[in-house]
Design an enzyme around this catalytic site. Sequence first.
Site, PDB file in Angstrom:
ATOM      1  N   GLU A  58      48.048  37.731   0.544  1.00 15.47           N
ATOM      2  CA  GLU A  58      47.178  38.908   0.403  1.00 15.47           C
ATOM      3  C   GLU A  58      46.507  39.228   1.735  1.00 15.47           C
ATOM      4  OE1 GLU A  58      44.522  38.915  -2.888  1.00 15.47           O
ATOM      5  OE2 GLU A  58      46.084  38.390  -4.339  1.00 15.47           O
ATOM      6  N   GLU A  82      41.966  45.379  -9.776  1.00 14.25           N
ATOM      7  CA  GLU A  82      40.979  44.299  -9.581  1.00 14.25           C
ATOM      8  C   GLU A  82      39.720  44.588 -10.382  1.00 14.25           C
ATOM      9  OE1 GLU A  82      40.104  44.193  -5.398  1.00 14.25           O
ATOM     10  OE2 GLU A  82      41.454  42.504  -5.111  1.00 14.25           O
ATOM     11  N   ASN A 105      44.857  34.333   0.260  1.00 17.35           N
ATOM     12  CA  ASN A 105      44.310  35.349   1.174  1.00 17.35           C
ATOM     13  C   ASN A 105      44.434  34.900   2.630  1.00 17.35           C
ATOM     14  OD1 ASN A 105      42.857  37.350  -0.706  1.00 17.35           O
ATOM     15  ND2 ASN A 105      42.200  35.340  -1.445  1.00 17.35           N
ATOM     16  N   GLU A 120      45.306  33.560  -8.065  1.00 15.19           N
ATOM     17  CA  GLU A 120      44.813  33.755  -6.702  1.00 15.19           C
ATOM     18  C   GLU A 120      43.889  32.588  -6.339  1.00 15.19           C
ATOM     19  OE1 GLU A 120      42.663  37.386  -5.944  1.00 15.19           O
ATOM     20  OE2 GLU A 120      42.434  36.907  -3.812  1.00 15.19           O
TER      21      GLU A 120
HETATM   22  P1  C2E Z   1      39.320  39.186  -2.797  1.00 12.70           P
HETATM   23  O1  C2E Z   1      40.610  38.715  -2.226  1.00 12.70           O
HETATM   24  O2  C2E Z   1      39.233  40.621  -3.164  1.00 12.70           O
HETATM   25  O3  C2E Z   1      39.022  38.246  -4.024  1.00 12.70           O
HETATM   26  C1  C2E Z   1      38.513  38.681  -5.229  1.00 12.70           C
HETATM   27  C2  C2E Z   1      37.056  38.541  -5.302  1.00 12.70           C
HETATM   28  O4  C2E Z   1      36.571  39.277  -6.421  1.00 12.70           O
HETATM   29  C3  C2E Z   1      36.636  37.084  -5.542  1.00 12.70           C
HETATM   30  O5  C2E Z   1      35.370  36.879  -4.959  1.00 12.70           O
HETATM   31  C4  C2E Z   1      36.448  37.052  -7.067  1.00 12.70           C
HETATM   32  O6  C2E Z   1      35.571  36.064  -7.508  1.00 12.70           O
HETATM   33  C5  C2E Z   1      35.896  38.434  -7.326  1.00 12.70           C
HETATM   34  N1  C2E Z   1      36.164  38.920  -8.666  1.00 12.70           N
HETATM   35  C6  C2E Z   1      37.208  38.624  -9.489  1.00 12.70           C
HETATM   36  N2  C2E Z   1      37.115  39.303 -10.648  1.00 12.70           N
HETATM   37  C7  C2E Z   1      35.993  40.062 -10.566  1.00 12.70           C
HETATM   38  C8  C2E Z   1      35.364  41.000 -11.445  1.00 12.70           C
HETATM   39  O7  C2E Z   1      35.815  41.278 -12.554  1.00 12.70           O
HETATM   40  N3  C2E Z   1      34.217  41.582 -11.006  1.00 12.70           N
HETATM   41  C9  C2E Z   1      33.689  41.280  -9.787  1.00 12.70           C
HETATM   42  N4  C2E Z   1      32.576  41.894  -9.412  1.00 12.70           N
HETATM   43  N5  C2E Z   1      34.268  40.426  -8.921  1.00 12.70           N
HETATM   44  C10 C2E Z   1      35.426  39.807  -9.309  1.00 12.70           C
HETATM   45  P2  C2E Z   1      35.175  35.696  -3.961  1.00 12.70           P
HETATM   46  O8  C2E Z   1      35.826  34.497  -4.472  1.00 12.70           O
HETATM   47  O9  C2E Z   1      33.724  35.661  -3.632  1.00 12.70           O
HETATM   48  O10 C2E Z   1      35.970  36.118  -2.682  1.00 12.70           O
HETATM   49  C11 C2E Z   1      35.560  37.136  -1.870  1.00 12.70           C
HETATM   50  C12 C2E Z   1      36.553  37.404  -0.799  1.00 12.70           C
HETATM   51  O11 C2E Z   1      36.667  36.312   0.097  1.00 12.70           O
HETATM   52  C13 C2E Z   1      37.952  37.559  -1.339  1.00 12.70           C
HETATM   53  O12 C2E Z   1      38.125  38.857  -1.793  1.00 12.70           O
HETATM   54  C14 C2E Z   1      38.816  37.231  -0.157  1.00 12.70           C
HETATM   55  O13 C2E Z   1      39.009  38.358   0.640  1.00 12.70           O
HETATM   56  C15 C2E Z   1      37.996  36.217   0.567  1.00 12.70           C
HETATM   57  N6  C2E Z   1      38.501  34.875   0.293  1.00 12.70           N
HETATM   58  C16 C2E Z   1      38.321  34.101  -0.790  1.00 12.70           C
HETATM   59  N7  C2E Z   1      38.946  32.922  -0.658  1.00 12.70           N
HETATM   60  C17 C2E Z   1      39.551  32.936   0.560  1.00 12.70           C
HETATM   61  C18 C2E Z   1      40.379  32.012   1.272  1.00 12.70           C
HETATM   62  O14 C2E Z   1      40.678  30.907   0.829  1.00 12.70           O
HETATM   63  N8  C2E Z   1      40.822  32.376   2.503  1.00 12.70           N
HETATM   64  C19 C2E Z   1      40.507  33.594   3.018  1.00 12.70           C
HETATM   65  N9  C2E Z   1      40.981  33.898   4.183  1.00 12.70           N
HETATM   66  N10 C2E Z   1      39.747  34.478   2.377  1.00 12.70           N
HETATM   67  C20 C2E Z   1      39.274  34.167   1.163  1.00 12.70           C
HETATM   68 CA    CA Z   2      40.620  42.068  -3.539  1.00 15.47          CA
HETATM   69 CA    CA Z   3      42.512  38.705  -2.528  1.00 12.16          CA
END
Ligand code: C2E
Ligand code: CA
Ligand code: CA
Length: 658
Positions: free
Chosen positions: A517, A604, A485, A430
């Site tokens: 996603e 997740e 995403n 991802e």
């Molecule tokens: P998401 O799609 O649910 O992405 C997973 C988030 O959970 C990511 O945070 C990741 O670092 C975190 N995560 C992964 N494994 C674990 C775990 O074991 N425990 C915990 N507590 N967290 C975990 P991140 O990178 O801060 O991203 C947050 C949200 O931001 C993402 O949720 C997604 O919805 C959005 N996002 C991230 N990158 C992009 C992007 O390039 N474009 C768009 N449109 N949205 C993005």
């Molecule tokens: Ca997610």
């Molecule tokens: Ca995601």
Amino acid sequence: MLLRFRELLHLHIDADLSTTSASAVVEERYWSLRRHVPIVYLLGLVNLSAMEIATSGRVTFGPNLPTFIAACGLLRLVHWFGEGRTVPHAIMIKRMRQTVWFAAIVCAAVCARCLYLLHVGDAASHMAVMLFGGLTAIGVAYGLTALPSAGRIPLVLIIVPISIAALLSREPHFAGAAFGLVVVAALTMRLLNSHSRHFTDVILSRSRIAYEQEKVEHAHQEAVVAATTDFLTGLPNRRAFVAALESAAGGRAFAVAILDLDRFKSVNDTFGHAAGDQLLDQVAARLLHVIGNRGMVARLGGDEFGILIHDVPRTRSAHLLGREILDGVNGPVHLHGRQLVISACCGLAVARSGEAKSPSRLMADADLALYQAKENASEKMAVFELRMEAPRRRRTEIEGALLAPGVHDNFAIVFQPIFELKTGRVLAHEALARWTDPVLGSISPAEFVPIAEHLNLIDDLNSRLMALAFERARRWRKDVKLAFNLSALQLCSRNSARAVLRALRDSGFGPERLQVEVTETALLADFERARENLTELRKAGATIVLDDFGAGYASIGYLRELHFDQIKLDGGLVTAAQHSLDGKRLLRAVVGLCEALGVVTVAEHVESDELLRLVRDLGCDAGQGFWLMRPVPAEQLDELSTMPSVVIRPKEMRRRAA
Ligand code: C2E
Ligand code: CA
Ligand code: CA
């Protein structure tokens, strides 16, 4: 006889005044007379004194004509000037009638004196009488042009009798002078009439213009009222409210409150818009009752009301005021034979004495307080405090940083693998955006994505990130997919699917290797548009993944309406299964549901070995989480994703995660 003469006079003067009953004409005639009458008396006095000197060689103070004229003049002066600047119309008309009377009396006296002098004097004094009598009559007539009925009197009462007397004297030069005098009197009369008509016309057109101006002014005022009034409740609208805040700023302390009704939308939906309107009307009435003359109540739009209250110096008094407002508004209300209970939330902000906060700032403060009030279910009211400002300040900082030139250079992508739980094989990586601002440091996508959407920067940002991700993913093994995403705005904007497919083509990355996603909240923004875009992407071969399932409403309706290939079970749902039996049962049920639908499930936030076992035992197909592997820069991933058919066993996964 006197009565008859009076009637005649009244008829005359009424004709003058009623050429128009317009009060402007009456006023103008009165003020013109008031200015000219002293001059008329002075003129008469000088002329008649000269006549006395020319006929008898002297003029003395005693019972004679000049003394009589001077006495009349003084009397009139005292009379008129004692009236001051504001004179009622009735008095004006009375004074004008008196002017006619006075003109008649004085002219009759002058006439008598002239006739007497013509009777007793010699030829030289006859000429002096003709000269000064004629001059007096014409001068007085001219001085009284503002009131023609008075102006005609000297011509008729002085010139006509002395001319007849002169004609009867049978002296040829004398008769010739009398003839000239009569002609001059006739012409003066004509001038008098035409001047009077002109005078009336000018005044009338002036008052017509004034009337038109008044009408325009009135229309303007009506337009101002319409532009600043809420037509439903009759309260001032947002514009008027902002203007009131503007004028209150910098003066004495005051408070601004924003009131928002609870469940107004459902009242509208359930009972209809007419009932909703009635409800708003009742709330407006209650607010007016509570605030009284202490300030202003306005409708800002929808079910939002703005209140300005003067003289609220402290936060504590604002608290009491907020309570008072809510107590005044909350309560049962009858709508179309039903009883409903109104309840509301209220946010307040105080502008201290001399503090010149802008209206938009004050309203934003009150809005922040309102937001807190909604969070605070028991109080339902909050007064703005500086600490509430932190999120707003943070948002402003992020907005500024996002708009700064060269911001894109600070963006990067990390990748987090998704493993098949049975085999330990990597299914996909991802792509997760990372932004490190030189001043603000690292900012989470969860924080900046909505702000970038709000600033309309998301398209540009995402297409760059997508290009970066596609470029990296091309190097991976063919069976490893790229999960990307899509934000709410992207998902629900026209042609966004086409833009994604174009980017895929440009980078040479096959659509069948892309996993899109999307979250349930993103779908909610515009379900139909989202369906169109997802269908197009799916048709091109992309895998459609419902992200964060279980975080929001977890509506089963979407699962039926849109065909998802995968469902990612939200981290909260997954970790809850570890902490309670109910959580475990719920997760099992959801996994069972997905299984029944034939959809691949991804757990997740797999953060521990225990959780890994649990989700595998519950039947989840795949997993993602810190325990398996943290998001890593692309370089660290290349090795893992290029090894042919490498299968990573959980043990190995753990080692990597460490
Ligand atoms: P998401 O799609 O649910 O992405 C997973 C988030 O959970 C990511 O945070 C990741 O670092 C975190 N995560 C992964 N494994 C674990 C775990 O074991 N425990 C915990 N507590 N967290 C975990 P991140 O990178 O801060 O991203 C947050 C949200 O931001 C993402 O949720 C997604 O919805 C959005 N996002 C991230 N990158 C992009 C992007 O390039 N474009 C768009 N449109 N949205 C993005
Ligand atoms: Ca997610
Ligand atoms: Ca995601």
